[in-house]
Design a protein around this motif. Structure first.
Motif, PDB file in Angstrom:
ATOM      1  N   THR A 198       0.839  -1.193   0.000  1.00  0.00           N
ATOM      2  CA  THR A 198       0.000   0.000   0.000  1.00  0.00           C
ATOM      3  C   THR A 198       0.873   1.241   0.000  1.00  0.00           C
ATOM      4  O   THR A 198       1.766   1.372   0.817  1.00  0.00           O
ATOM      5  CB  THR A 198      -0.903   0.022   1.250  1.00  0.00           C
ATOM      6  N   ASP A 199       0.627   2.104  -0.942  1.00  0.00           N
ATOM      7  CA  ASP A 199       1.411   3.329  -1.015  1.00  0.00           C
ATOM      8  C   ASP A 199       0.718   4.463  -0.276  1.00  0.00           C
ATOM      9  O   ASP A 199       1.353   5.379   0.203  1.00  0.00           O
ATOM     10  CB  ASP A 199       1.647   3.728  -2.473  1.00  0.00           C
ATOM     11  N   MET A 200      -0.628   4.396  -0.245  1.00  0.00           N
ATOM     12  CA  MET A 200      -1.349   5.448   0.473  1.00  0.00           C
ATOM     13  C   MET A 200      -2.770   4.968   0.791  1.00  0.00           C
ATOM     14  O   MET A 200      -3.244   3.983   0.208  1.00  0.00           O
ATOM     15  CB  MET A 200      -1.380   6.739  -0.345  1.00  0.00           C
ATOM     16  N   ASP A 210       3.799  10.041   5.317  1.00  0.00           N
ATOM     17  CA  ASP A 210       3.019  10.779   6.321  1.00  0.00           C
ATOM     18  C   ASP A 210       2.897   9.949   7.593  1.00  0.00           C
ATOM     19  O   ASP A 210       3.036  10.449   8.701  1.00  0.00           O
ATOM     20  CB  ASP A 210       1.611  11.084   5.789  1.00  0.00           C
ATOM     21  N   SER A 250       6.587   4.107  -7.501  1.00  0.00           N
ATOM     22  CA  SER A 250       6.810   4.613  -6.140  1.00  0.00           C
ATOM     23  C   SER A 250       7.342   6.052  -6.131  1.00  0.00           C
ATOM     24  O   SER A 250       7.243   6.755  -5.137  1.00  0.00           O
ATOM     25  CB  SER A 250       7.775   3.692  -5.393  1.00  0.00           C
ATOM     26  N   LYS A 287      -1.034  11.446  -4.802  1.00  0.00           N
ATOM     27  CA  LYS A 287      -1.714  12.008  -3.622  1.00  0.00           C
ATOM     28  C   LYS A 287      -2.374  13.335  -3.987  1.00  0.00           C
ATOM     29  O   LYS A 287      -3.539  13.590  -3.647  1.00  0.00           O
ATOM     30  CB  LYS A 287      -0.696  12.208  -2.501  1.00  0.00           C
ATOM     31  N   THR A 307      -3.304   9.776   2.913  1.00  0.00           N
ATOM     32  CA  THR A 307      -2.118   9.620   3.749  1.00  0.00           C
ATOM     33  C   THR A 307      -1.153   8.644   3.099  1.00  0.00           C
ATOM     34  O   THR A 307      -1.538   7.525   2.763  1.00  0.00           O
ATOM     35  CB  THR A 307      -2.508   9.090   5.141  1.00  0.00           C
ATOM     36  N   THR A 308       0.069   9.084   2.927  1.00  0.00           N
ATOM     37  CA  THR A 308       1.091   8.207   2.339  1.00  0.00           C
ATOM     38  C   THR A 308       1.891   7.540   3.447  1.00  0.00           C
ATOM     39  O   THR A 308       1.777   7.914   4.613  1.00  0.00           O
ATOM     40  CB  THR A 308       2.058   9.017   1.449  1.00  0.00           C
ATOM     41  N   SER A 309       2.715   6.590   3.038  1.00  0.00           N
ATOM     42  CA  SER A 309       3.580   5.914   4.023  1.00  0.00           C
ATOM     43  C   SER A 309       4.473   6.920   4.725  1.00  0.00           C
ATOM     44  O   SER A 309       4.746   6.814   5.911  1.00  0.00           O
ATOM     45  CB  SER A 309       4.460   4.874   3.327  1.00  0.00           C
ATOM     46  N   ILE A 317       4.324   8.882  -5.948  1.00  0.00           N
ATOM     47  CA  ILE A 317       3.335   8.846  -4.853  1.00  0.00           C
ATOM     48  C   ILE A 317       2.822  10.249  -4.507  1.00  0.00           C
ATOM     49  O   ILE A 317       1.611  10.458  -4.350  1.00  0.00           O
ATOM     50  CB  ILE A 317       3.949   8.144  -3.619  1.00  0.00           C
ATOM     51  N   ALA A 318       3.732  11.203  -4.452  1.00  0.00           N
ATOM     52  CA  ALA A 318       3.324  12.568  -4.101  1.00  0.00           C
ATOM     53  C   ALA A 318       2.369  13.126  -5.140  1.00  0.00           C
ATOM     54  O   ALA A 318       1.358  13.782  -4.805  1.00  0.00           O
ATOM     55  CB  ALA A 318       4.559  13.453  -3.969  1.00  0.00           C
ATOM     56  N   LYS A 345      -2.482   1.551  -4.392  1.00  0.00           N
ATOM     57  CA  LYS A 345      -1.106   1.236  -4.819  1.00  0.00           C
ATOM     58  C   LYS A 345      -0.813   2.053  -6.075  1.00  0.00           C
ATOM     59  O   LYS A 345      -1.605   2.062  -7.021  1.00  0.00           O
ATOM     60  CB  LYS A 345      -0.981  -0.257  -5.122  1.00  0.00           C
TER      61      LYS A 345
END
Lengths: 238, 490
Positions: free
Chosen positions: B57-59, B310, B286, B293, B306-308, B289-290, B282
């Protein structure tokens, strides 16, 4: 052929300026032998440095075969030293960690001689000064006379045109001194070298064909009766 | 000649060479240790995050927290029947969505359609509070005609009534136990992402994709142990009977989910039709991700993403403290020791050059160019550096091995109860960041893995140390005039 014209060397330390050489004029023909004598601090070693391209004069010129060593660049000057000038020092200046053969080889390194040839030539040079059995010995394992012989082999291995010696017998006893002087005399004649030697030993100076006396930076030349081969074979008068 | 000369010189100055090498070794060993321990901290944090957040899970996307409506009750509400029998056994399950905030299931598809999203699944997390127990009715007795034997029943709860002539209630009471546990409704068609992804089925089986609305459950190992559930056991949640088909063991630490059921069943139990509490996302890359989001936040309003990263910022406890120590004190200590080692190496090399004025002057007088003299000094210094590097790597590996062998236990806490904003991260599957004020605590054994990158870094530092020392010494040697060889004799 050397031609020194108006060579002046000044050293400045703080506000004090010392004139080591004052307008020296000197000509040394190829194959000549010249002995420079004088009191300590008189400028004899400074003059030898100018002739050997180890230092540059403040004023004047030092020409070797028409090339002014005072003007050429550092790289070319280094090359001139590597190819044409062999130097012998009073304290031998051998590299303490290297063997006799390796010390002699150091003179061939800047000439780009290949290792095998370097080793062979170094061994031959050492044999020519009577140290054929001492190739693998470190300086600390040899006497002063033997160390100076290694230094002589190092100076001659590259077959230079000029051999400079700065008080080569200054650290040796009388017997060894005579041996070394006899060796240098023989090599000078054998190789047709231009030989310039600094000494404070009057007995050696008296027997040189040309004597340059230097005091307070000023040079006086004296032509003397030259000696033949074997002049130094234990016959130096005191 | 270069090699022979170098070897002999280093042999002659063994002590000085050893001091330089040991100084560099100490600095390099410290760098390796700090780097490997930091890597261990990162791994530990990853373990914590993965176990609480979901493998791969990325976020997560959760509903943005809103202020409770006036008059609404946030606490559980139980209803029991008052019956007339002497002893009433009562049991009631209160099922609430975790955090009380849910999203529409349709958002799962919408999130999944965003650019950069590889897959998205929804999950509904419920808190089940089960109250089991019984009431015992009190007996009403008349204080004036106690001999008549007439009795009147009192209300539940017993107690007594006072007053002359009034019947008195005696005896009666209540004995209740309250148990609460968490239930996650998961998308059985995509179990690679979401709450169950961090666990392995160690007994029985997991859900099949056909069991989208089956009354089956996978239970967490520790919950199963407490309740003595095995594969084939049955239990009831809010009147619905579930059969245990598998026991799930979390990859690390303790699972924060006790029971997993198909999403539809959870939605029925929680009276949250077409609702999810968390969408697990996912990303395709990677590195993006930002950006993903940002895309979700701008296209889907009313959500919190929420990301990892965060979530990682909310990790506290000894793991966090140790991690902070490793990255701050450890890093600066390494830098300081390395800088000191480099300086000492440079000064010692420079001092060695000063002692060899005549030697280098002689070589220059013989016609050695400055670069050859410099190369000799730098070469000697580089060998010192490499010896130091070798020793440093050995020391660093030994230190890292010791840390791994000891495996000190660190505690990680997520969601320290700050609640608002990004604080209170997650707290468990389905909870989502900012949804829950309860904290989750995990114990992690610290290891100190040494990567090839770390070794390469150590070698690089050794070479750099050698170069710095050699550059300083070589610079001095190159500036030396050949006349110095003669002058030193005079």
């Amino acid at each position: 052929m050397y031609r020194l014209t108006g060579v002046t060397k000044r050293y400045t330390r703080g506000k004090e300026t010392v004139e080591a050489l004052r307008g020296v004029d000197l000509t040394i023909a190829d194959g000549d032998q010249l002995v420079i004598q004088g009191p300590t601090g008189g400028g004899k070693s400074t003059l030898l440095q100018m002739i050997g391209g180890l230092d540059r004069p403040t004023e004047g010129s030092v020409e070797l075969d028409g090339v002014d060593l005072a003007r050429i660049g550092e790289t070319r000057l280094t090359r001139v030293r590597a190819e044409n000038i062999g130097i012998i020092f009073q304290s031998f200046n051998l590299i303490p960690t290297l063997t006799a053969q390796e010390n002699v080889e150091t003179a061939l390194v800047p000439l780009g001689v290949k290792p095998a040839e370097r080793r062979e030539r170094a061994a031959e040079a050492l044999r020519s000064v009577g140290l054929g059995e001492r190739l693998g010995h470190a300086p600390s394992e040899m006497s002063g006379g033997q160390q100076q012989r290694v230094a002589i082999a190092r100076a001659l291995v590259k077959k230079p045109k000029v051999l400079l010696a700065d008080e080569p017998t200054g650290n040796l006893d009388e017997g060894t001194r005579d041996d070394i002087m006899a060796l240098l005399e023989g090599l000078w004649r054998e190789h047709g070298l231009t030989f310039v030697m600094v000494t404070h030993d009057s007995s050696i100076a008296r027997r040189a064909p040309r004597l340059a006396t230097i005091a307070a930076g000023r040079l006086t030349l004296t032509e003397q009766q030259p000696y033949g081969v074997g002049a130094y074979d234990g016959q130096i008068a005191h | 000649m270069f090699g022979i000369y170098l070897k002999r010189e280093l042999g002659r100055r063994k002590k000085a060479a050893l001091v330089i090498a040991l100084g560099l070794a100490l600095g390099i060993a410290l760098v390796i240790t700090v780097d490997s321990v930091s890597a261990g901290m990162t791994q530990a944090q990853d373990k914590v995050l993965k176990s609480l957040y979901g493998l791969g899970t990325d976020m997560t996307v959760t509903k943005a927290r809103s202020a409770p409506k006036a008059g609404s009750s946030q606490g559980p509400n139980f209803k029991f029947d008052a019956k007339s029998s002497g002893s009433n056994k009562q049991s009631s399950d209160r099922v609430m969505t975790q955090g009380g905030q849910a999203l529409s299931s349709s958002l799962v598809g919408k999130v999944g359609a965003q650019k950069g999203v590889a897959s998205a699944v929804g999950a509904l997390t419920l808190n089940v509070t089960k109250v089991d127990g019984s009431f015992t009715q009190g007996k009403a007795k008349s204080s004036t005609s106690s001999s008549s034997g007439s009795q009147q029943q009192g209300g539940p709860g017993g107690g007594t009534s006072s007053g002359g002539g009034q019947p008195q209630v005696q005896g009666g009471g209540a004995d209740f136990s309250v148990n609460s546990y968490s239930v996650a409704g998961i998308d059985v068609t995509n179990q690679d992402l979401g709450p169950l992804a961090t666990s392995k089925i160690t007994s029985g089986t997991t859900f099949t994709s056909a069991q989208t609305n089956a009354k089956v459950a996978v239970v967490g190992k520790s919950f199963a142990k407490t309740k003595k559930y095995k594969v084939g056991s049955t239990f009831t949640i809010s009147g619905t009977k579930f059969t245990v088909i598998g026991i799930a063991t979390p990859d690390s630490g303790d699972s924060t989910t006790d029971v997993f059921v198909p999403l539809k069943q959870a939605q029925t139990l929680g009276d949250a039709k077409n609702k999810v509490t968390t969408i697990y996302v996912k990303a395709t890359d990677s590195q993006q991700i930002a950006a993903v989001k940002k895309a979700i936040q701008s296209h889907i309003s009313g959500t919190t993403v929420t990301t990892s990263a965060d979530l990682a910022s909310t990790v506290s406890g000894s793991l966090s403290t140790a991690s902070d120590l490793a990255t701050s004190v450890g890093k600066w200590l390494s830098v300081a020791v390395l800088a000191a080692a480099f300086l000492v190496a440079a000064l010692l090399t420079s001092a060695a050059v000063s002692r060899r004025v005549r030697e280098f002057g002689t070589l220059k007088a013989l016609g050695w160019p400055s670069r050859k003299v410099t190369r000799q000094v730098v070469g000697e210094s580089m060998v010192n550096g490499l010896i130091g590097g070798g020793l440093g790597i050995a020391l660093g590996l030994a230190a890292a091995y010791t840390v791994t062998a000891i495996s000190p236990k660190l505690t990680a806490q997520l969601g320290s109860g700050s609640g608002g904003g990004m604080g209170g991260a997650g707290g468990g599957p389905g909870g989502g960041p900012g949804q829950q004020s309860a904290s989750s605590s995990m114990e992690i054994a610290l290891s100190a893995p040494v990567s090839l990158t770390t070794i390469a870094l150590a070698v690089g530092l050794a070479v750099t140390g050698g170069l710095i020392a050699g550059a300083m010494g070589g610079w001095r040697a190159s500036r030396m005039r050949p006349a110095d060889a003669l002058r030193s004799v005079s």
